[in-house]
Design an enzyme around this catalytic site. Structure first.
Site, PDB file in Angstrom:
ATOM      1  N   GLU A  54      -2.624   4.948  -1.889  1.00 44.65           N
ATOM      2  CA  GLU A  54      -3.469   5.910  -1.194  1.00 44.65           C
ATOM      3  C   GLU A  54      -3.299   7.228  -1.931  1.00 44.65           C
ATOM      4  O   GLU A  54      -2.174   7.679  -2.150  1.00 44.65           O
ATOM      5  CB  GLU A  54      -3.049   6.096   0.262  1.00 44.65           C
ATOM      6  CG  GLU A  54      -3.973   7.074   0.988  1.00 44.65           C
ATOM      7  CD  GLU A  54      -3.309   7.837   2.128  1.00 44.65           C
ATOM      8  OE1 GLU A  54      -4.037   8.430   2.919  1.00 44.65           O
ATOM      9  OE2 GLU A  54      -2.060   7.872   2.214  1.00 44.65           O
ATOM     10  N   HIS A  92     -15.838   7.027   2.690  1.00 40.72           N
ATOM     11  CA  HIS A  92     -15.773   7.214   4.149  1.00 40.72           C
ATOM     12  C   HIS A  92     -16.394   8.537   4.570  1.00 40.72           C
ATOM     13  O   HIS A  92     -17.233   8.594   5.480  1.00 40.72           O
ATOM     14  CB  HIS A  92     -14.316   7.173   4.636  1.00 40.72           C
ATOM     15  CG  HIS A  92     -14.175   7.591   6.062  1.00 40.72           C
ATOM     16  ND1 HIS A  92     -13.990   8.914   6.434  1.00 40.72           N
ATOM     17  CD2 HIS A  92     -14.255   6.878   7.211  1.00 40.72           C
ATOM     18  CE1 HIS A  92     -13.947   8.981   7.763  1.00 40.72           C
ATOM     19  NE2 HIS A  92     -14.094   7.763   8.251  1.00 40.72           N
ATOM     20  N   ASN A 114      -6.513  11.251  13.232  1.00 39.51           N
ATOM     21  CA  ASN A 114      -6.404  12.681  12.959  1.00 39.51           C
ATOM     22  C   ASN A 114      -7.414  13.495  13.764  1.00 39.51           C
ATOM     23  O   ASN A 114      -7.410  14.723  13.698  1.00 39.51           O
ATOM     24  CB  ASN A 114      -6.559  12.957  11.458  1.00 39.51           C
ATOM     25  CG  ASN A 114      -5.338  12.495  10.692  1.00 39.51           C
ATOM     26  OD1 ASN A 114      -4.258  12.303  11.272  1.00 39.51           O
ATOM     27  ND2 ASN A 114      -5.484  12.298   9.390  1.00 39.51           N
ATOM     28  N   ARG A 123       0.894  -1.160   0.000  1.00 35.33           N
ATOM     29  CA  ARG A 123       0.000   0.000   0.000  1.00 35.33           C
ATOM     30  C   ARG A 123       0.929   1.206   0.000  1.00 35.33           C
ATOM     31  O   ARG A 123       1.747   1.391   0.909  1.00 35.33           O
ATOM     32  CB  ARG A 123      -0.882  -0.039   1.256  1.00 35.33           C
ATOM     33  CG  ARG A 123      -1.861   1.131   1.396  1.00 35.33           C
ATOM     34  CD  ARG A 123      -1.338   2.175   2.341  1.00 35.33           C
ATOM     35  NE  ARG A 123      -2.377   3.121   2.759  1.00 35.33           N
ATOM     36  CZ  ARG A 123      -2.111   4.264   3.371  1.00 35.33           C
ATOM     37  NH1 ARG A 123      -0.858   4.599   3.655  1.00 35.33           N
ATOM     38  NH2 ARG A 123      -3.085   5.074   3.727  1.00 35.33           N
ATOM     39  N   LEU A 124       0.859   2.023  -1.048  1.00 34.25           N
ATOM     40  CA  LEU A 124       1.757   3.168  -1.185  1.00 34.25           C
ATOM     41  C   LEU A 124       1.102   4.403  -0.570  1.00 34.25           C
ATOM     42  O   LEU A 124       0.063   4.868  -1.040  1.00 34.25           O
ATOM     43  CB  LEU A 124       2.079   3.424  -2.657  1.00 34.25           C
ATOM     44  CG  LEU A 124       2.587   2.221  -3.461  1.00 34.25           C
ATOM     45  CD1 LEU A 124       2.941   2.637  -4.882  1.00 34.25           C
ATOM     46  CD2 LEU A 124       3.807   1.597  -2.793  1.00 34.25           C
ATOM     47  N   ASP A 125       1.746   4.917   0.441  1.00 33.58           N
ATOM     48  CA  ASP A 125       1.188   6.039   1.190  1.00 33.58           C
ATOM     49  C   ASP A 125       1.158   7.328   0.361  1.00 33.58           C
ATOM     50  O   ASP A 125       2.136   7.663  -0.310  1.00 33.58           O
ATOM     51  CB  ASP A 125       2.055   6.263   2.447  1.00 33.58           C
ATOM     52  CG  ASP A 125       1.546   7.402   3.307  1.00 33.58           C
ATOM     53  OD1 ASP A 125       0.427   7.269   3.835  1.00 33.58           O
ATOM     54  OD2 ASP A 125       2.259   8.420   3.445  1.00 33.58           O
ATOM     55  N   ALA A 126       0.057   8.027   0.430  1.00 32.60           N
ATOM     56  CA  ALA A 126      -0.084   9.408  -0.092  1.00 32.60           C
ATOM     57  C   ALA A 126       0.663   9.662  -1.398  1.00 32.60           C
ATOM     58  O   ALA A 126       1.576  10.481  -1.459  1.00 32.60           O
ATOM     59  CB  ALA A 126       0.355  10.412   0.969  1.00 32.60           C
ATOM     60  N   VAL A 127       0.252   8.975  -2.433  1.00 29.87           N
ATOM     61  CA  VAL A 127       0.970   9.134  -3.711  1.00 29.87           C
ATOM     62  C   VAL A 127       0.765  10.516  -4.330  1.00 29.87           C
ATOM     63  O   VAL A 127       1.538  10.918  -5.202  1.00 29.87           O
ATOM     64  CB  VAL A 127       0.583   8.036  -4.731  1.00 29.87           C
ATOM     65  CG1 VAL A 127       0.916   6.657  -4.202  1.00 29.87           C
ATOM     66  CG2 VAL A 127      -0.877   8.145  -5.140  1.00 29.87           C
ATOM     67  N   HIS A 128      -0.220  11.249  -3.862  1.00 30.28           N
ATOM     68  CA  HIS A 128      -0.392  12.615  -4.380  1.00 30.28           C
ATOM     69  C   HIS A 128       0.777  13.505  -3.975  1.00 30.28           C
ATOM     70  O   HIS A 128       0.960  14.577  -4.533  1.00 30.28           O
ATOM     71  CB  HIS A 128      -1.713  13.221  -3.891  1.00 30.28           C
ATOM     72  CG  HIS A 128      -1.875  13.124  -2.403  1.00 30.28           C
ATOM     73  ND1 HIS A 128      -2.424  12.021  -1.792  1.00 30.28           N
ATOM     74  CD2 HIS A 128      -1.513  13.956  -1.408  1.00 30.28           C
ATOM     75  CE1 HIS A 128      -2.428  12.206  -0.475  1.00 30.28           C
ATOM     76  NE2 HIS A 128      -1.873  13.357  -0.221  1.00 30.28           N
TER      77      HIS A 128
END
Lengths: 543, 543
Positions: free
Chosen positions: A303, A331, A401, A264-269
Site C-alpha cells: 500500500e 477509488h 476514515n 500486503r505491506l501497510d503504508a510503505v510511504h
C-alpha cells in the site's frame, strides 16, 4: 538470523533475541520462576537452547537481571500485550500440499476484518463462509492485521479485543482472541483446500503505542525521520541490519509457517529508508528465494500513497520489486464522481476525465499539482502492467476514515452501486472488495480500538473528535473506545440472500464471471490500450 | 518561473519573489528609499516590472510594509550577506561561441578553491594559470562554491572573506570578494578560449547559518527530516514545487548566464525527497532540455555518500539521471593502503583486495557490512560505465577534514605520491586533482571560515576543538576563524618548477598523456574487464 523462540521438539527450544546494549539477558520461565542465562553471540544476538521446555510454556526475557519483558518476536501473547510470551510448537497437519497458488492476474481480493466479519470474530468462524465467497468468484481473502494488539484481558469475550490491527506491537504473534496460531492455520488450510488464496496485512512502518517494549531491546527506531504515527523504524542507520533482519524474518515467518500466499505491506510511504538498498527490495529478494524454494509464487503487495512506480519496478533497474501496489486514485476518481464528495483528498477529484486517466494510466496524479497536497504528486508508470495495481471502490480506510463509517451503499443509489461494481470488476486492475460490499451491507465500518491505558483511551477519543470537528453538524463521531461502536460494525451476513442485497450479490457474481470468461479484460496493457484507442480513433476520423 | 531581479535593459527591471504568507511585498530602492509595491500573481509569486532602475541599483524586499530583507535570489551582494541585493545587467561580451564542451570520458578535473589558489584569491587571478593547467593535461576546472558567504565587510581585503563555500546563503549571488558576476564570466570565457571546461560546486542540501533570511519568505525548509547541518530543504512537502523551482532556476541560471559546463551537486544524500519524482531527476530533465537548446552537452555530477547506483541510472528506469557521481571508496581504499590510516571511515579499508574491487566494481561497499557505519552500505552498480564515477586521491574534504589539513604529500613518500598518481590517472574513472597535488604542494588545506556573528565564531571554534578532541596529542586544531589559518592554505604555486615538485608535475603530465593516447584506459567497461580477466585466468589455468 531467526529470532524468537524456536521449538525444536523433545522439550528443546532455542531462544534468540537481538539486544546490543544490555550486559546480561536471560529467559525467565513464568511457571517455575527459573531464569536461564543466554549467551551473547556475534552481532549482539543473545541465544540459548534450553531443555525441558514444553510447547505453550510462558516466558519473559529478563534484561540486565532486572526488567522482565515479553519477547519482541513472540509468536503468542495469550495474556495480551503486557503479558508473558508463549513457546509455540509450529507443527500442524497441513493438507494443502497440492496448493499451487493464484496468479496475480487472477486475483479477486476480499478484504476481511476478522473481529467484525462474523458474530464470533474468529478465524474459525470464517471457514464456513469460504464456500460462499468462492461461489461469488473471489480468489483470495485478505486479512486486516492480526498481530497481537491491546484489549481487556479480564474477560474471555473476543469482543474485548477491538482493533483494526494497525496498532499491533507483536509482529510475530497471532492475535489470541481471533484464535491464535492454530486458528489461523486451520483457516489457511481450509481456504487452500477450497482453492482460495490467503493474504495478510502487515505493518512495517511503526509500532502501536501500547505494549511497545521493543525499544528497550535495541535501536529499532530512529529520530532522523518523522512518521504521522510516532517514531520511524530504523531501516537505514546504525544497527539497521539487525532491525531489517527482524522484519525480513517476519515476512518469511508468515509465508513459511502459515502457508500464506501474499503479504500486503501497510503504508510503505512511511517506511523511510534512504540507504542504497531499500528494505522493500531486500524483502522482495528473500520472498523470491522462498518462492523458488517452495515452487509456488508468493507475493508482496504494497500500500503506497506516493504514486511512485519505483515501488513496483524490478529490482534490476533499481525498483523495490513489489509484485503490485494499491492505487487509491481509481477509488477517489470513482467515489468523487458517484457521491459528489469534495472534502479532504476528494477535492483533487471529480472529473470524468480523471476516471478515464485512472483506467489508462493507473495513476491520475502522475506529477500534476494536487490542490489537497499543495504540491506536485506522483509519477508516470505506464511501463508497468495493470495487473500490478490493486484497486477498489471501498476499503477499510475509505469507509472507516469517514466520521460515521459510511459504506458506499450509504452514499449512492442502488444503481450507483451496480455501476461502481462494474467499473471495478471489469477494470484491467486487480479488484479488491471490502467484506459485505458484494451485497450492499448496511452496517457501517467505523474506527474502533480497545486500549487498556486510560491516558491513551482519552487521547484517542479526543483525537477522533478533533479530527471531525468541522463535521459537527452531522453529530459526534461514534466513541472509538466503546464496545457498541465495534458491535455496530459487525456484518449482517444473512441479509445477503434478501431482496436488493441478493440482486447486488448476483450482479457481482455475474461481473466476475464476465471478467473470467474474457481474459482481455484483466490483462490489459497500457500501451496496447493506448495504441488500440488511437487506431480506433484514426479509423473513425478516416471514415 | 524565473525569480530574482531580471534586468531587461533601458532601465526596466522585473522583480519576482515567492512568498505565500505575506500580505504585502515591495521593492525598496536603497539610494532613494523609494518603495515599489509588488502584485501577487498565481502561485503566490510577487512581481513588478519597475522603470528607471539602472544596473547595480541596490534594493531590498520589504515584507508586510515592515522588515527589509535581501532578495533570496539575489545575483549580487556587494555589501555581504546582510546587505542589500544588487540589480545585475547580465550582458557580457562572450567570445566562446565555438565552444563545444568536453566529453564525459575526456574529463580530467582540477578542483580549485578560489580564495587560496592564488595570492589574490580572485577569479581574474586564475586566468594566467589556465595555460599551465592545460599543459598539464587538465580539461576542466571545478570551482568550490562561490555563492555569497559571510565575511568582514569593513575592509576591501579579499582575505576578509574566508570560507570553503558550503555555508553560502545566496545561491544566485557570485561572491563579491572573488570578483563578482563579471569576474566569473571573464574566467569562464578565458577557459573556453583555451579549451578548458568550467564546473561549479553548488550546495542544494542546506543553507549556511549566517545571513539566512530565506525562511522569512516561505516554507523553504521542512521538519520531516534532519540533516547534519540543520534544517532540511523542503523538496517534497506543502509548497515544495515553489522551493524546487528556486533550485531548478538556480541550476539553469548558472549554466545559461555563466556558460558553465557542469555543476557538481554537493552531498546529494542529504537532499531528502521521498516524492515520486526526485528533485535530482527533475533537475536532470531541465538540464537535458537546456543542453538540447544550446546544442552542447551540459553535465550534472553528484557528490553522494550513499554508494547508490540510482543516482546515476537513467530517469527512464527510475534513476535520478545524474551524468556521474563521486565515488569515495576509491580514495579511501588507496589512502588506507598508502598511509596505514585506520581512524574514522578508514577503518572500513586497508586491504589490497578492496582497491582491486574499487577498480572492478566502482564501489567497494556495495551492500557489505561497514564497521564504521555499523550497518550495511551501498549497492551493486555494475550496470553503470566507469565514466560515470569521479575519483581522486585527495580533495578538499579528504584533506580539510583532517585536524591539520595534511595533503597526501605530508602522509606518504615521494614514491607513494607517484604510485597514487598512476593509480588515479590510469584508472578507468574520471580523475579529479585537488589544486597543487600535481606538484606535491606543501601548504595544508584546513578548515577556515570568517563569520561576523560572534556566537557563531565561538560555536565553530569549540566545535572544531571537540571534533578533534581525541587527537590532542597532535596539538590543537588551527583556529578556523583566524586569517592566519586561511593564509597558511594558499598555494606556493612557484614551487611547481622546482626539484621534486617539478619531477612530480612532469610525472602527472606524462600519465595524462598516456591516458589520452590509450583510449582503452579510460573507456573501460566493468563487464568487459571482468570477462577479459576471466578469459585470461582461464587461459592461465588451461596451460
Amino acid at each position: 538470523m531467526q529470532v524468537g523462540a524456536r521449538y525444536l521438539g523433545n522439550g528443546h527450544c532455542t531462544f534468540t533475541v537481538w539486544s546490543p546494549d544490555v550486559e546480561a539477558m536471560a529467559v525467565q520461565i513464568v511457571s517455575t520462576a527459573q531464569t536461564i542465562p543466554m549467551a551473547r553471540s556475534q552481532g549482539d544476538y543473545w541465544q540459548v537452547t534450553a531443555q525441558d521446555i514444553l510447547p505453550d510454556t510462558l516466558y519473559f526475557y529478563q534484561l540486565n537481571n532486572q526488567e522482565s519483558r515479553p519477547d519482541p518476536a513472540s509468536q503468542s501473547q495469550p495474556q495480551g500485550v503486557h503479558g508473558p510470551s508463549q513457546v509455540i510448537d509450529q507443527a500442524f497437519e497441513w493438507t494443502d500440499h497440492d496448493w499451487a497458488g493464484v496468479a496475480l492476474e487472477d486475483l479477486i481480493i476480499y478484504e476481511i476484518h476478522v473481529g467484525t466479519f462474523t458474530p464470533e470474530g474468529t478465524f474459525d468462524a470464517i471457514i464456513p463462509r469460504i464456500q460462499t465467497l468462492k461461489e461469488l468468484g473471489v480468489t483470495a481473502i485478505e486479512l486486516m492485521p492480526i498481530s497481537q494488539f491491546p484489549g481487556d484481558r479480564s474477560t474471555d469475550d473476543p469482543s474485548a479485543y477491538r482493533n483494526w490491527g494497525y496498532d499491533g506491537t507483536y509482529l510475530y504473534a497471532v492475535q489470541n482472541s481471533y484464535g491464535g496460531v492454530t486458528g489461523l492455520k486451520r483457516l489457511v488450510d481450509a481456504c487452500h483446500q477450497q482453492g482460495m488464496a490467503v493474504m495478510l496485512d502487515v505493518v512495517y512502518n511503526h509500532f502501536g503505542p501500547e505494549g511497545n517494549y521493543i525499544s528497550q531491546f535495541g535501536s529499532y527506531f530512529t529520530d532522523s525521520y518523522r512518521t504521522p504515527w510516532g517514531s520511524a523504524v530504523n531501516y537505514d542507520n546504525v544497527h539497521s541490519h539487525h532491525v531489517r533482519n527482524f522484519f525480513i524474518q517476519n515476512t518469511l515467518y508468515w509465508l513459511r509457517e502459515y502457508h500464506l500466499d501474499a503479504l500486503r505491506l501497510d503504508a510503505v510511504h512511511a517506511i523511510y529508508d534512504l540507504g542504497a538498498k531499500h528494505i522493500l527490495a531486500e524483502l522482495a529478494e528473500h520472498v523470491e528465494a522462498l518462492s523458488n524454494e517452495q515452487n509456488r509464487k508468493l507475493y508482496l503487495i504494497a500500500e503506497s500513497d506516493a504514486n511512485d512506480p519505483r515501488v513496483i519496478r524490478p529490482i534490476e533497474v533499481g525498483g523495490h520489486g513489489m509484485d503490485a501496489q494499491w492505487s487509491d486514485d481509481f477509488h477517489h476518481a470513482l467515489h468523487a464522481l458517484l457521491t459528489g464528495d469534495q472534502i479532504g483528498y476528494y477535492q483533487d477529484f471529480g472529473k470524468c476525465s480523471q476516471l478515464a486517466k485512472a483506467y489508462q494510466d493507473s495513476f491520475v496524479y502522475d506529477w500534476q499539482y494536487s490542490p489537497h497536497r499543495q504540491r506536485f504528486h506522483g509519477n508516470v508508470c505506464r511501463d508497468r502492467p495493470s495487473s500490478q495495481f490493486v484497486v477498489c471502490i471501498q476499503n477499510h480506510d475509505q469507509i472507516g476514515n469517514r466520521m460515521l463509517g459510511e459504506r458506499l451503499s450509504h452514499l449512492t443509489s442502488f444503481e450507483g452501486l451496480k455501476l461502481a461494481a462494474g467499473a471495478l470488476i471489469l477494470s484491467p486492475f486487480v479488484p479488491l472488495l471490502f467484506m459485505g460490499e458484494e451485497y450492499g451491507e448496511e452496517a457501517p465500518f467505523t474506527y474502533f480500538v480497545s486500549h487498556s491505558d486510560t491516558g491513551l483511551i482519552h487521547a484517542v477519543r479526543e483525537g477522533r473528535k478533533r479530527e471531525f470537528a468541522a463535521f459537527h453538524a452531522q453529530g459526534e463521531p461514534p466513541d472509538p473506545e466503546s464496545a457498541e461502536t465495534f458491535e455496530m460494525c459487525k456484518l449482517n451476513w444473512e441479509t445477503r440472500t434478501e431482496g436488493q442485497h441478493h440482486i447486488l450479490w448476483m450482479w457481482y457474481q455475474q461481473l466476475i464471471q464476465i471478467r473470467n470468461t474474457m481474459p482481455a479484460l484483466k490483462r490489459q496493457d497500457h500501451l496496447e490500450t493506448d495504441k488500440a484507442a488511437r487506431t480506433h480513433l484514426k479509423a473513425g476520423s478516416d471514415n
